[in-house]
Enzyme design. Sequence first.
Site, mmCIF file in Angstrom:
data_model
loop_
_atom_site.group_PDB
_atom_site.id
_atom_site.type_symbol
_atom_site.label_atom_id
_atom_site.label_comp_id
_atom_site.label_asym_id
_atom_site.label_seq_id
_atom_site.Cartn_x
_atom_site.Cartn_y
_atom_site.Cartn_z
ATOM 1 N N GLY A 11 2.228 7.045 5.344
ATOM 2 C CA GLY A 11 3.358 6.110 5.259
ATOM 3 C C GLY A 11 4.669 6.821 4.977
ATOM 4 O O GLY A 11 4.706 7.968 4.530
ATOM 5 N N ARG A 15 11.801 3.366 0.734
ATOM 6 C CA ARG A 15 12.541 2.954 -0.460
ATOM 7 C C ARG A 15 12.746 4.057 -1.492
ATOM 8 O O ARG A 15 13.468 3.887 -2.467
ATOM 9 C CB ARG A 15 11.842 1.747 -1.105
HETATM 10 C C1 UD1 Z 1 -2.243 -2.600 1.542
HETATM 11 C C2 UD1 Z 1 -3.409 -3.562 1.772
HETATM 12 C C3 UD1 Z 1 -3.272 -4.739 0.827
HETATM 13 C C4 UD1 Z 1 -3.238 -4.249 -0.601
HETATM 14 C C5 UD1 Z 1 -2.116 -3.212 -0.783
HETATM 15 C C6 UD1 Z 1 -2.202 -2.589 -2.149
HETATM 16 C C7 UD1 Z 1 -4.014 -3.433 4.137
HETATM 17 C C8 UD1 Z 1 -3.862 -4.044 5.472
HETATM 18 N N1 UD1 Z 1 -3.374 -4.014 3.150
HETATM 19 O O1 UD1 Z 1 -1.068 -3.303 1.881
HETATM 20 O O2 UD1 Z 1 -4.390 -5.631 1.005
HETATM 21 O O3 UD1 Z 1 -3.029 -5.360 -1.474
HETATM 22 O O4 UD1 Z 1 -2.249 -2.165 0.182
HETATM 23 O O5 UD1 Z 1 -1.092 -1.769 -2.337
HETATM 24 O O6 UD1 Z 1 -4.716 -2.442 3.990
HETATM 25 N N2 UD1 Z 1 -0.833 3.997 5.361
HETATM 26 C C9 UD1 Z 1 -1.098 4.957 6.301
HETATM 27 N N3 UD1 Z 1 -1.001 4.637 7.635
HETATM 28 C C10 UD1 Z 1 -0.647 3.391 8.039
HETATM 29 C C11 UD1 Z 1 -0.376 2.404 7.073
HETATM 30 C C12 UD1 Z 1 -0.492 2.732 5.732
HETATM 31 O O7 UD1 Z 1 -1.418 6.096 5.966
HETATM 32 O O8 UD1 Z 1 -0.587 3.183 9.247
HETATM 33 C C13 UD1 Z 1 -0.942 4.338 3.944
HETATM 34 C C14 UD1 Z 1 0.380 4.269 3.234
HETATM 35 O O9 UD1 Z 1 1.018 5.543 3.223
HETATM 36 C C15 UD1 Z 1 -0.019 3.857 1.819
HETATM 37 C C16 UD1 Z 1 -1.280 3.029 2.057
HETATM 38 O O10 UD1 Z 1 -1.765 3.388 3.320
HETATM 39 O O11 UD1 Z 1 -0.388 4.949 1.025
HETATM 40 C C17 UD1 Z 1 -1.007 1.552 1.982
HETATM 41 O O12 UD1 Z 1 -0.064 1.199 2.952
HETATM 42 P P1 UD1 Z 1 0.986 0.055 2.709
HETATM 43 O O13 UD1 Z 1 1.801 -0.091 3.922
HETATM 44 O O14 UD1 Z 1 1.676 0.270 1.419
HETATM 45 O O15 UD1 Z 1 0.016 -1.205 2.619
HETATM 46 P P2 UD1 Z 1 0.380 -2.626 2.131
HETATM 47 O O16 UD1 Z 1 1.010 -3.360 3.221
HETATM 48 O O17 UD1 Z 1 1.091 -2.536 0.829
#
Ligand code: UD1
Length: 455
Positions: A11, A15
Amino acid sequence: MSLDVVILAAGQGTRMRSPRPKVLHRLAGKPMVCHVLDTARQLAADRLHVVVGHGSEAVRVALADHPVHFALQAEQKGTGHAVAQTLEALGQGKVLVLYGDVPLIRRETLEALLAQVSETRLGLLTVTLDDPTGYGRVLRNAAGEAVAIVEHKDASERERAVRECNTGILALTTAQLRRWLPRLSADNAQGEYYLTDVIAMAAAEGVAIATAQPADPLEVEGVNDRKQMARLERAYQAQLAERLMVQGVALLDPARLDVRGELRCGHDVEIDVGCVFEGEVELGEGVRIGAHCVIRDSHIGAETRVEPHSVIEGAVIAGRSRIGPFARLRPGSRLAVGAKVGNFVETKNVEVGEGSKINHLSYVGDASLGRDVNIGAGTITCNYDGANKHRTEIGDAAFIGSNSALVAPVSIGRGATVGAGSTISKDVADNALAVSRARQVSKADWPRPRKAKQH
Ligand code: UD1
Ligand code: CA
């Protein structure tokens, strides 16, 4: 069963308002993702996978010394898509999914979660929050069993009222992942492949979903901005301070201590406010550290007192020393028992013998001092000729007068005396006196010059 740990770190972290990838921002002096890796290592994982995307090169470089497998997620299409990038590299046993921006997760919590995993059951870490806005909600059936996760953006009003949230931390088998990941769809509010959709697939197959909660909600708190980062830092420091106090360390104010590394203390150590400890620091029994000291990678022996505003790095102090206030010990400073280094003194790469003193305003580098040496105020070892460094040797019980320059390479014998204000560039024999300053001239009843009268 073997264990693969997958750490999501692709990610962006917009922010944080930083060009640095979010997972490389430091908590207690260490990149967040390294906290997660260290915890994963404690689980005796067989393989560690880090999914990188945004700033992937920087993350790879920062983790170059860690034995990890990197999986590149070139485009961030969701958490399910992220985990899918590791599928080929996974072994045959269990998989634990962690987030690189959730640094305080504890080993015990993860062990409990992993213990739940079998072909007929997976482990999901959840947390109940007063304000669940933004999180995926855990949906349960009439029997109270977890059956699905719905993301906030996809949730109905009724579902949004649920306060039990998905932490994102999930443990299951690779066989389950291989079955379910290819079936994920991006047909949802964010157009992403949600890892969370595997929960409903599990329920549909009759695979049980065992949920567990962390002992402390801080464990599952993620970092999205600098304010959260600072909050986690303080919370982490408070935990370290508490641990030190339980071990018997006197902290004059536990809220004003920062440990960025490992601090080991003997009995009856006392630490005043505003001190920072970095790397590996060891404080022996009865050591007292004054206010506002910075101490890095050093050993400070028993009954030593470090007075306020001292900076100590890469030093080994045997014990019963007195350092500072305002002392600077640089790498390679080695002090024998009872040696003293006083105010505005800089030492580097120097051995100071038992009971020797460098009390005021000096630079002593690339030198070895015997025992009971007295270095007068303002003494400088001139160790650098612009190209090379040279050593100064000073024998036991030598006395160096104030404001002397010792031009290395040079040796001062045992019991020798250097007169104040001397520049010494030739060796001084044992018990000799060396003085190299100009002789004083005195003229009796000398009339001062006067201004000539203007006409
Ligand atoms: C995710 C969860 C949500 C949970 C929340 C907790 C999913 C769909 N949702 O949401 O249920 O309540 O975390 O914080 O899983 N990342 C990647 N590649 C991507 C997308 C994300 O590596 O394509 C990583 C991000 O860097 C981060 C983590 O996965 O470390 C979570 O991603 P984020 O976008 O913050 O997920 P949320 O939408 O917050
Ligand atoms: Ca998040």
